[in-house]
Design an enzyme around this catalytic site. Sequence first.
Site, PDB file in Angstrom:
ATOM      1  N   ARG A 278      59.937  50.526  47.085  1.00 48.95           N
ATOM      2  CA  ARG A 278      60.024  49.313  46.263  1.00 48.95           C
ATOM      3  C   ARG A 278      61.310  49.277  45.432  1.00 48.95           C
ATOM      4  NH1 ARG A 278      55.196  46.801  44.521  1.00 48.95           N
ATOM      5  NH2 ARG A 278      54.155  48.794  44.797  1.00 48.95           N
ATOM      6  N   CYS A 346      43.224  28.774  54.399  1.00 48.79           N
ATOM      7  CA  CYS A 346      41.862  28.387  54.027  1.00 48.79           C
ATOM      8  C   CYS A 346      41.106  29.544  53.398  1.00 48.79           C
ATOM      9  CB  CYS A 346      41.141  27.847  55.245  1.00 48.79           C
ATOM     10  SG  CYS A 346      41.953  26.379  55.833  1.00 48.79           S
ATOM     11  N   GLU A 347      41.533  29.945  52.241  1.00 49.47           N
ATOM     12  CA  GLU A 347      40.912  31.025  51.463  1.00 49.47           C
ATOM     13  C   GLU A 347      41.143  30.693  49.991  1.00 49.47           C
ATOM     14  OE1 GLU A 347      39.764  34.307  52.252  1.00 49.47           O
ATOM     15  OE2 GLU A 347      40.226  34.374  54.387  1.00 49.47           O
TER      16      GLU A 347
END
Length: 423
Positions: A278, A346-347
């Site tokens: 990261r 769709c969540e």
Amino acid sequence: MHHFLYRNGTLHAEDVPVSRIIEAVGTPCYIYATETLVRHYRIFAEAFRGLDARIHFAVKANASLAVLRTLAQQGCGADVVSGGELQLSLQAGIPAERIVFSGVGKTEEELELALKAGVYQINVESLPELGALDTVARHLGVRAPVAVRVNPDIGAGGHEKITTGNRENKFGIEWNMATQVCHHAASLPGIDFKGLAVHIGSQITDLAPFRAAFSRIVALTRILRAEGLDISRLDLGGGLGIPYKDADTAPPLPADYASMVRDTVSGTGCTLLLEPGRLIAGNAGILVSRVVYVKDSQTRTFIILDAGMNDLIRPAMYDARHAIIPLAEPEAGSAGQTCDVVGPVCESSDIFARDVMLPPLQTGDRIAFLSAGAYGAVMASQYNTRPLVPEVLVKGDRFAITRRRPSFQDMTALESIPDWLSS
Ligand code: LLP
């Protein structure tokens, strides 16, 4: 520090207006800045100057071939966790002697691949894995260079899902068994026991847990040496956090981290391995997206984007909050609006930010998620049969599409209909 800044009122990636890249590749898309990648690598490497330290970029954070090649050209090594990442790193030009193979469930095929390639080190995480590696190595007539990853029972990290150093986590050899397993490793003919490895978590913004874990590893090194084992390498893992938003408390600088490593570990005389992911890639990438609709309800304003949780899963998975900025620089003092920024998937969890203050946005406007260069594109999926998001690398005033957006045919190319369904 990164290279995504406004110039003449519009967001640039290094010297390239982001809008120009979007004209070529569309949205959503990931954009990486070479200068930021190189700068982060160099600052980290510089912090360890004078120590016998090797830097292995954690490929899981960003597996773009172009990004890996950029780092390879700086002399950076790789920390890989699968046969795929191993092959990718080799293809990117990272030599096997700069590759470390980590991970809790390496298969015999993957171990064989690593030994045949001649990787620098394999970090073993369990007794059965040690047995499998010994067998594979003897079969190939080689000795596997091994570090035993121990679990210091010190967990840390920005979220419970990215904490790895607790006893309850699946990672590493349980602390109480560590000496026994190291002696066993050293006794196996196919194993060349080199030392210890540890990794306690990710997005850690405080040096204390690192210090505690490394001190434990040093104590274990002393015990094992007193018991006659030769320990020449310590792999300290990754995990140093980055700032995601201006308001975040600044995480320790690489120089502070390195001086803590000097204090705790350098007295051992071991070769040190570091696996930052990261820290190098996070702030070297953005995800650019377009506003599809602005939907006002009685209580909320939803900014609906063309990027979804399948493209950047960190907010849904770790409650991560990425800074969101428009490509067009807002005028100083201009009014904002409180809104929810959501994707089209769709969540209900396809939400990037709740109740954020953004300049007024309308259909067609573009925004960028900052700090998306690590654990962004690599974690993307085709969920909802959405194409994997393309990637672009910028260098100075140039840019290249380094992974194109798949066509619908590309997306279904691996599928077939069984013959009993085909008529
Ligand atoms: N070494 C090992 C053995 C690791 O497991 C990891 C990350 C690293 C190095 C690199 O850690 P870093 O320097 O990047 O913190 N997907 C999550 C992060 C998962 C990290 C897993 N292991 C996220 O998006 O926050």
